[in-house]
Design a protein around this motif. Sequence first.
Motif, PDB file in Angstrom:
ATOM      1  N   ALA A  26      -7.189  25.253   0.851  1.00 55.50           N
ATOM      2  CA  ALA A  26      -7.860  24.365  -0.100  1.00 55.50           C
ATOM      3  C   ALA A  26      -7.228  24.553  -1.473  1.00 55.50           C
ATOM      4  CB  ALA A  26      -9.360  24.642  -0.167  1.00 55.50           C
ATOM      5  N   GLY A  27      -7.451  23.583  -2.329  1.00 60.57           N
ATOM      6  CA  GLY A  27      -6.972  23.678  -3.709  1.00 60.57           C
ATOM      7  C   GLY A  27      -7.937  22.977  -4.639  1.00 60.57           C
ATOM      8  N   TRP A  28      -8.178  23.569  -5.797  1.00 63.76           N
ATOM      9  CA  TRP A  28      -9.084  22.957  -6.766  1.00 63.76           C
ATOM     10  C   TRP A  28      -8.526  21.630  -7.253  1.00 63.76           C
ATOM     11  CZ3 TRP A  28      -7.123  28.022  -8.003  1.00 63.76           C
ATOM     12  CH2 TRP A  28      -7.939  29.065  -7.515  1.00 63.76           C
ATOM     13  N   SER A  29      -9.413  20.739  -7.671  1.00 62.31           N
ATOM     14  CA  SER A  29      -8.982  19.430  -8.138  1.00 62.31           C
ATOM     15  C   SER A  29      -9.825  18.998  -9.334  1.00 62.31           C
ATOM     16  CB  SER A  29      -9.127  18.388  -7.020  1.00 62.31           C
ATOM     17  OG  SER A  29      -8.837  17.084  -7.497  1.00 62.31           O
ATOM     18  N   ARG A  30      -9.188  18.423 -10.337  1.00 59.54           N
ATOM     19  CA  ARG A  30      -9.918  17.746 -11.417  1.00 59.54           C
ATOM     20  C   ARG A  30     -10.020  16.282 -11.015  1.00 59.54           C
ATOM     21  NH1 ARG A  30     -11.225  18.936 -16.835  1.00 59.54           N
ATOM     22  NH2 ARG A  30     -12.811  17.403 -17.420  1.00 59.54           N
ATOM     23  N   TYR A  82      -6.958  15.116   8.440  1.00 57.07           N
ATOM     24  CA  TYR A  82      -7.561  14.505   7.258  1.00 57.07           C
ATOM     25  C   TYR A  82      -7.985  15.594   6.295  1.00 57.07           C
ATOM     26  CZ  TYR A  82     -12.562  15.581   7.993  1.00 57.07           C
ATOM     27  OH  TYR A  82     -13.783  16.214   8.096  1.00 57.07           O
ATOM     28  N   CYS A  83      -8.312  15.194   5.066  1.00 51.73           N
ATOM     29  CA  CYS A  83      -8.748  16.126   4.030  1.00 51.73           C
ATOM     30  C   CYS A  83     -10.141  15.749   3.538  1.00 51.73           C
ATOM     31  CB  CYS A  83      -7.784  16.110   2.840  1.00 51.73           C
ATOM     32  SG  CYS A  83      -6.182  16.874   3.162  1.00 51.73           S
ATOM     33  N   ALA A 105      -7.731  21.404   3.012  1.00 45.06           N
ATOM     34  CA  ALA A 105      -6.545  21.029   3.783  1.00 45.06           C
ATOM     35  C   ALA A 105      -6.835  21.177   5.276  1.00 45.06           C
ATOM     36  CB  ALA A 105      -5.367  21.922   3.391  1.00 45.06           C
ATOM     37  N   PRO A 106      -6.040  20.546   6.130  1.00 44.87           N
ATOM     38  CA  PRO A 106      -6.245  20.695   7.577  1.00 44.87           C
ATOM     39  C   PRO A 106      -6.235  22.144   8.059  1.00 44.87           C
ATOM     40  CG  PRO A 106      -4.830  18.820   7.155  1.00 44.87           C
ATOM     41  CD  PRO A 106      -5.037  19.499   5.826  1.00 44.87           C
ATOM     42  N   HIS A 136      -1.034  23.206   5.220  1.00 49.64           N
ATOM     43  CA  HIS A 136      -1.716  23.820   4.082  1.00 49.64           C
ATOM     44  C   HIS A 136      -1.792  22.809   2.937  1.00 49.64           C
ATOM     45  CE1 HIS A 136      -1.703  27.649   6.090  1.00 49.64           C
ATOM     46  NE2 HIS A 136      -0.388  27.735   6.100  1.00 49.64           N
ATOM     47  N   ILE A 137      -2.547  23.170   1.909  1.00 50.04           N
ATOM     48  CA  ILE A 137      -2.791  22.232   0.819  1.00 50.04           C
ATOM     49  C   ILE A 137      -1.499  21.876   0.081  1.00 50.04           C
ATOM     50  CG2 ILE A 137      -3.340  23.944  -0.975  1.00 50.04           C
ATOM     51  CD1 ILE A 137      -5.171  20.591  -0.261  1.00 50.04           C
ATOM     52  N   HIS A 138      -0.571  22.822  -0.050  1.00 43.99           N
ATOM     53  CA  HIS A 138       0.659  22.512  -0.793  1.00 43.99           C
ATOM     54  C   HIS A 138       1.583  21.588  -0.009  1.00 43.99           C
ATOM     55  CE1 HIS A 138       2.452  25.646   1.791  1.00 43.99           C
ATOM     56  NE2 HIS A 138       3.630  25.164   1.425  1.00 43.99           N
TER      57      HIS A 138
END
Length: 257
Positions: A246-250, A214-215, A74-75, A89-91
């Motif tokens: 940051a956040g995990w992603s599938r 940007y991300c 996240a930024p 933040h990511i959320h």
Amino acid sequence: MRIIDLSSPVDAAAWEPDPVVHQILTPAEGARHMSEEMKKHLDVDFDPAVLPAGELLSLDTFTLTSHTGTHVDAPSHYGTVAEYGTPRHIHEMPLDWFLRPGFLLDLRGQPVGAAGVDVIKKELTRIGRDPEPYDIVLLNTGASAHAGTPKYFTHFTGLTGDAVEFLLDLGVVVIGTDAFSLDAPFGDMIERYQRSGDTSVLWPAHFAGRRREYCQIERLCNLDSLPGPTGFTISCLPVKLKGAGAGWSRAVALVAD
């Protein structure tokens, strides 16, 4: 529709600079734990032996960073202050950024370090067009072949700050890579800084996010399985970790049959 998995696993057996700890409560241990918790909180006696095979449910506890495995930066990861305002933040990021047409750039064969605008332009000329605004641009550097080993963190190609700015000028807001970082490896950046004294070589791809929102998606894999530079949709919705950088992603690619 065909689904191509682009996500690297979170694996406690793999080598990581910040090791992953995976603690497992087996179904039998889960039954005993539940019995103890019921006694503690509800003052209820329950014998887990009455359950089939004396088992209830398993429980996995992982200790890891939000940058382990495939994840979206996240930024707010890039710094606390940005030219455009308070970094989100990511959320807080709009979900429609993360379900968009994909655009694959082939950077395999580039040396360890950071690819510049000239490399990106040459690849766009080969493809025959530029990405559209909000396309998710992916970099196939070949680095994922070393995932799970120390080499994954030291031998890969990133982007220069100018290359990131060039893509952002095209309307791109999400850039992904199969490498550990969108910047050059730490050792490469530090060596160039110590040689030149030029601080602009330090994390320029990340710090571009202090000027433009940007991300990044880092630690993708399996990009060789994509059907071509275009013709697929990327889904990389990040886990909703409140207040996180940051956040995990599938992350997956969706390809129409």
